[in-house]
Design an enzyme around this catalytic site. Sequence first.
Site, short mmCIF file in Angstrom:
data_model
loop_
_atom_site.label_atom_id
_atom_site.label_comp_id
_atom_site.label_asym_id
_atom_site.label_seq_id
_atom_site.Cartn_x
_atom_site.Cartn_y
_atom_site.Cartn_z
CG HIS A 111 22.73 5.56 34.04
ND1 HIS A 111 22.46 7.09 34.23
CD2 HIS A 111 23.71 5.46 33.90
CE1 HIS A 111 23.31 7.53 33.88
NE2 HIS A 111 24.17 6.78 34.01
N GLY A 121 0.48 -1.04 0.34
CA GLY A 121 -0.11 0.15 0.00
C GLY A 121 0.95 1.27 -0.09
P1 FAD Z 1 -3.28 2.13 1.61
O1 FAD Z 1 -2.19 1.61 2.50
O2 FAD Z 1 -3.12 3.78 1.26
O3 FAD Z 1 -3.85 0.99 0.98
C1 FAD Z 1 -4.75 1.41 -0.05
C2 FAD Z 1 -4.32 0.19 -0.83
O4 FAD Z 1 -5.81 -0.45 -1.94
C3 FAD Z 1 -3.08 0.07 -1.51
O5 FAD Z 1 -2.41 -0.29 -2.00
C4 FAD Z 1 -4.52 0.81 -3.32
O6 FAD Z 1 -3.35 0.45 -4.42
C5 FAD Z 1 -5.37 -0.44 -2.88
N1 FAD Z 1 -6.71 -0.58 -3.63
C6 FAD Z 1 -7.06 0.43 -3.55
N2 FAD Z 1 -8.29 0.35 -4.88
C7 FAD Z 1 -8.93 -0.22 -4.45
C8 FAD Z 1 -9.12 -1.75 -5.66
N3 FAD Z 1 -10.60 -0.79 -6.32
N4 FAD Z 1 -9.08 -2.64 -5.76
C9 FAD Z 1 -7.48 -3.11 -5.09
N5 FAD Z 1 -7.09 -2.27 -4.82
C10 FAD Z 1 -7.18 -1.22 -3.95
N6 FAD Z 1 1.68 6.34 8.86
C11 FAD Z 1 2.83 6.36 10.00
O7 FAD Z 1 1.70 5.43 10.59
N7 FAD Z 1 3.92 6.58 9.68
C12 FAD Z 1 4.43 6.99 9.12
O8 FAD Z 1 5.64 7.33 9.25
C13 FAD Z 1 3.78 7.53 7.41
N8 FAD Z 1 3.91 8.42 6.24
C14 FAD Z 1 3.70 8.25 5.74
C15 FAD Z 1 4.18 9.11 4.82
C16 FAD Z 1 3.60 9.65 3.11
C17 FAD Z 1 4.61 10.41 2.40
C18 FAD Z 1 2.27 9.21 2.90
C19 FAD Z 1 1.85 9.87 2.17
C20 FAD Z 1 2.19 8.38 4.34
C21 FAD Z 1 2.78 7.74 5.76
N9 FAD Z 1 2.01 7.68 6.55
C22 FAD Z 1 2.50 7.11 7.33
C23 FAD Z 1 0.15 7.19 6.84
C24 FAD Z 1 0.29 5.30 6.19
O9 FAD Z 1 0.83 5.55 5.06
C25 FAD Z 1 -1.05 5.33 5.75
O10 FAD Z 1 -1.69 5.59 6.93
C26 FAD Z 1 -1.59 4.08 5.60
O11 FAD Z 1 -0.92 3.68 4.68
C27 FAD Z 1 -2.83 3.74 5.56
O12 FAD Z 1 -3.04 2.01 5.37
P2 FAD Z 1 -4.11 1.47 4.83
O13 FAD Z 1 -4.38 0.07 4.58
O14 FAD Z 1 -5.20 1.81 4.97
O15 FAD Z 1 -4.22 2.04 3.35
#
Ligand code: FAD
Length: 462
Positions: A441, A43
């Site tokens: 420590h 993701g």
């Molecule tokens: P996502 O990681 O967004 O995954 C969703 C997945 O679903 C994606 O791979 C997408 O391709 C797939 N998808 C979507 N629609 C479909 C579909 N219809 N069919 C098939 N696949 C689909 N969070 C932290 O806790 N610590 C950090 O240090 C941090 N750093 C970050 C730095 C950056 C630059 C960014 C942009 C974000 C950061 N985050 C961080 C936030 C974190 O990345 C997100 O909170 C997290 O990835 C959310 O997880 P998720 O599984 O909900 O969604």
Amino acid sequence: MATSNEHDLVVIGAGPGGYVAAIRAAQLGLDVACVEKEASLGGTCLRVGCIPSKALLEASERYAEAGDLARFGVKVGDLELDLAAMMAHKDKVVAANTKGVELLFKKNGVHRYRGLARFDGPGTVVVKGGDDAVLHARHVLIATGSAPASLPGVEVDGERITTSDQAIAYPEVPGHLVVIGAGVIGLELGSVWARLGARVTVLEYMPEILPGIDVETARIAQRAFKKQGLAFHLGARVTAARATADGAVIEAEGLEPIACDRVLVAVGRKPYTADLGLDAAGLELDERGRIPVGGGYRTRVEGIYAIGDVIAGPMLAHKAEEEGIACVEGIVTGYGHVTYEAIPNVVYTEPEIAAVGKSEEELKEAGVAYRKGVFPYAANGRARALGKTTGQVKLLADEKTDRLLGAHAVGTRAGDLIAELAVAIEFGASAEDVARSPHAHPTLAEIVKEAALAAGGRAIHI
Ligand code: FAD
Ligand code: NAD
């Protein structure tokens, strides 16, 4: 011809929410499929978020520190940046993580489908553009995450006007980078490029950086960032940005137009549900584009659940993971739980900023009487040895019961220090519990112990 397959659970999206839920559900004995539209698993977090940004933060910090080693009696010759090698390091770290998820899927017997998933009825998911298939399942978990939010008047072209997706891979160090938004992404990636030599200007609409973070803590961090060369314009609402022949121009209320080489738009993220066919499933979004859920992460449609960035709450990888586990444990065992008060929030700049529980502002607003214990890095032996004396740890405890209500740290490795305080809040510990626990420590963790002692008016080393 698309195959038609039956599974117990179909997870849509292989981000930290979806892939962790899929693995846990398989551990619990379900036949699990996970559909991901991108070629690699993991993701936003693993591909373009947490992992690549942290690889660049670590690498750029080494570069910045290497120029400052003389005070430790270490002389280095002329420093030279090899940006291509730094990016290759980042790509290697990303690949190790995304391939790791592939292995975990194999190990746990999770069926992976490549392609875009779309509902064709509540328990039917059609996969297209890869491993084309029609999947049927009693349970479907939506974990489709989020995408960068846009700003009216600001057209992202991916070249001059960019989001974090491009800012983790600029081909050269921009001469002048303007960051829109002094939130987490703006400060982390702004720090990376400032360390590598860019002039960085941060424009923020609100009067403080990191809105929502404990204000005293955010101000200490902002002073440190200014010393590192980041320029801030607070209370500056950006109204327009346009690409020019060799750069971009940004307009913000109260400021003259600013010309620069690149712009990083970091004004938040929005839930991602495009092409998901929510209508066919009978689902609707709330006013902010999120999927509404109730207990057990159930949507209004029986058998469909949602977790992570696509639902309400902080957009954090570990929040998505906890929800994914609680959701599938709820499906299988009837019980799953997340303690939202104990979810830490870390900004991986230098100094790091880390928080868990309530801020002072929140406690004041709620009329909760609290005691405060603060201990500075400057009074800690290990911090002095590291040459990292900026920052403090602040604990907030209930005035009457001494129960820990919040912890706010700013300083080197504050993100590691906050872990024990998240556990303390999860266990309902008091400040005295933390204060009476031995801490090795000399470690930075002693700052936490002393802050806990200070909450009881008995810090030793200050
Ligand atoms: P996502 O990681 O967004 O995954 C969703 C997945 O679903 C994606 O791979 C997408 O391709 C797939 N998808 C979507 N629609 C479909 C579909 N219809 N069919 C098939 N696949 C689909 N969070 C932290 O806790 N610590 C950090 O240090 C941090 N750093 C970050 C730095 C950056 C630059 C960014 C942009 C974000 C950061 N985050 C961080 C936030 C974190 O990345 C997100 O909170 C997290 O990835 C959310 O997880 P998720 O599984 O909900 O969604
Ligand atoms: P954010 O919500 O952290 O910050 C956005 C900032 O942009 C805010 O300070 C906001 O006031 C400002 N802003 C909005 N409109 C503006 C305008 N017109 N002009 C000037 N400023 C404006 O969002 P983000 O930094 O884009 O990060 C998105 C999400 O990703 C966050 O919610 C965060 O949870 C997650 N993330 C987490 C980490 C981490 O945990 N270390 C790292 C990166 C991203």
